[in-house]
Design a protein around this motif. Structure first.
Motif, PDB file in Angstrom:
ATOM      1  N   LYS A  59      45.853 -13.827  -1.696  1.00 26.42           N
ATOM      2  CA  LYS A  59      45.397 -14.162  -0.347  1.00 26.42           C
ATOM      3  C   LYS A  59      46.082 -15.407   0.209  1.00 26.42           C
ATOM      4  O   LYS A  59      46.341 -15.503   1.405  1.00 26.42           O
ATOM      5  N   LYS A  60      46.337 -16.382  -0.662  1.00 31.64           N
ATOM      6  CA  LYS A  60      46.949 -17.647  -0.244  1.00 31.64           C
ATOM      7  C   LYS A  60      46.241 -18.176   1.004  1.00 31.64           C
ATOM      8  O   LYS A  60      45.021 -18.283   1.030  1.00 31.64           O
ATOM      9  N   GLU A  61      47.017 -18.462   2.085  1.00 27.32           N
ATOM     10  CA  GLU A  61      46.403 -18.946   3.317  1.00 27.32           C
ATOM     11  C   GLU A  61      46.448 -17.900   4.434  1.00 27.32           C
ATOM     12  O   GLU A  61      46.240 -18.212   5.598  1.00 27.32           O
ATOM     13  N   PHE A  62      46.703 -16.637   4.066  1.00 26.87           N
ATOM     14  CA  PHE A  62      46.772 -15.581   5.066  1.00 26.87           C
ATOM     15  C   PHE A  62      45.379 -15.206   5.546  1.00 26.87           C
ATOM     16  O   PHE A  62      44.400 -15.314   4.811  1.00 26.87           O
ATOM     17  N   GLU A  63      45.327 -14.718   6.771  1.00 22.38           N
ATOM     18  CA  GLU A  63      44.060 -14.260   7.343  1.00 22.38           C
ATOM     19  C   GLU A  63      43.954 -12.751   7.156  1.00 22.38           C
ATOM     20  O   GLU A  63      44.791 -11.995   7.628  1.00 22.38           O
TER      21      GLU A  63
END
Length: 210
Positions: free
Chosen positions: A49-53
Motif C-alpha cells: 500500500k505504501k502511501e497510495f490511496e
C-alpha cells in the motif's frame, strides 16, 4: 508422461475463485486453481500500500481486473498438464475475450512448446468453458488518467522511462518483486520508493513440487 498422455489423464483445469482482501500494509489477492484429480493451487499476489490511496477494492471494476489477472496467473499452473478444457467457475468470457486469451496462452507458452517439442495449434491448445457470470461495472475507465511504467531493469523500461519523462508528474513506476537493478532504474528516472508500485507474487509450492 508426455503432452498427449497428460491431457488425456487430466482433461480439465479449473479456475475456481479469486479473493481480494485488505490488510494494514497491503492488498492481498488469492486464487484457487485446480487440476482435476491431481492437485489444487492457491497462489497469491500482494500489492504494497505504501502511501497510495486505495478506493473501493470490492468494486466490480476491481473484481473484473483481478479476475482477468487470474487468467494470466493461471498460465504458469495450466502448463503442468496443458489440460484441454479450462473451466472458469468464477466468471465468464465473451467470444472476443476467449480468442484474446487463447492467443495469450498459445504465444505465452511459445518457448515451452518449443523446448518440449509440443505440436499443437492455437485452436487445439485449450477450450474455455465459462460457468460463472459476467461482471457488469458502471465505472468509466476512459476517465482514468495517468501512466504506469513497468520497470524490470532492462533497456525497454529504461527507454520508456526516458521517453515519458515529461509526464513524470502523472506517472508511477511498477515492479514485481524487489531487486536492486529495477530500483536503481526507477530512482535514476526520479522515482522515490513511494512512487513505485510494488507487487509480490507468491507461487504455490505445489507447482514447484509437481
Amino acid at each position: 508422461m508426455n503432452f498427449e498422455e497428460l491431457r488425456a489423464k487430466y482433461p480439465r483445469f479449473f479456475y475456481n475463485s479469486y479473493e481480494i482482501s485488505e490488510e494494514e500494509n497491503s492488498i492481498i489477492i488469492k486464487y484457487d486453481f485446480e487440476i482435476e484429480n491431481l492437485v489444487k493451487f492457491n497462489p497469491r499476489v500482494e500489492i504494497l500500500k505504501k502511501e497510495f490511496e486505495f478506493k473501493n477494492i470490492n468494486s466490480n471494476l476491481v473484481k473484473n481486473m483481478v479476475f482477468n489477472l487470474g487468467l494470466v496467473e493461471a498460465i504458469s499452473y495450466f502448463k503442468a498438464t496443458c489440460s484441454p478444457q479450462f473451466v472458469i467457475k468464477c466468471g465468464k468470457l465473451d467470444c472476443f475475450q476467449e480468442n484474446w486469451f487463447k492467443k495469450l496462452f498459445y504465444l505465452g507458452l511459445g518457448e515451452f512448446r518449443y523446448v518440449n517439442n509440443i505440436k499443437v495449434s492455437e485452436s487445439e491448445l485449450l477450450e474455455f468453458i465459462s460457468e460463472g457470470e459476467i461482471l457488469e461495472f458502471e465505472e468509466n475507465i476512459d476517465n482514468l488518467d495517468g501512466i504506469i511504467i513497468p520497470v524490470g531493469g532492462g533497456k525497454d523500461s529504461n527507454v520508456t522511462l526516458d521517453l515519458l519523462k515529461e509526464y513524470k508528474d502523472k506517472t508511477l513506476a511498477f515492479r514485481i518483486g524487489k531487486n536492486q537493478v529495477s530500483t536503481d532504474c526507477a530512482n535514476a528516472a526520479g522515482f522515490s520508493e513511494n512512487e513505485i508500485i510494488e507487487v509480490k507474487r507468491v507461487i504455490d509450492k505445489n507447482l514447484i513440487e509437481l
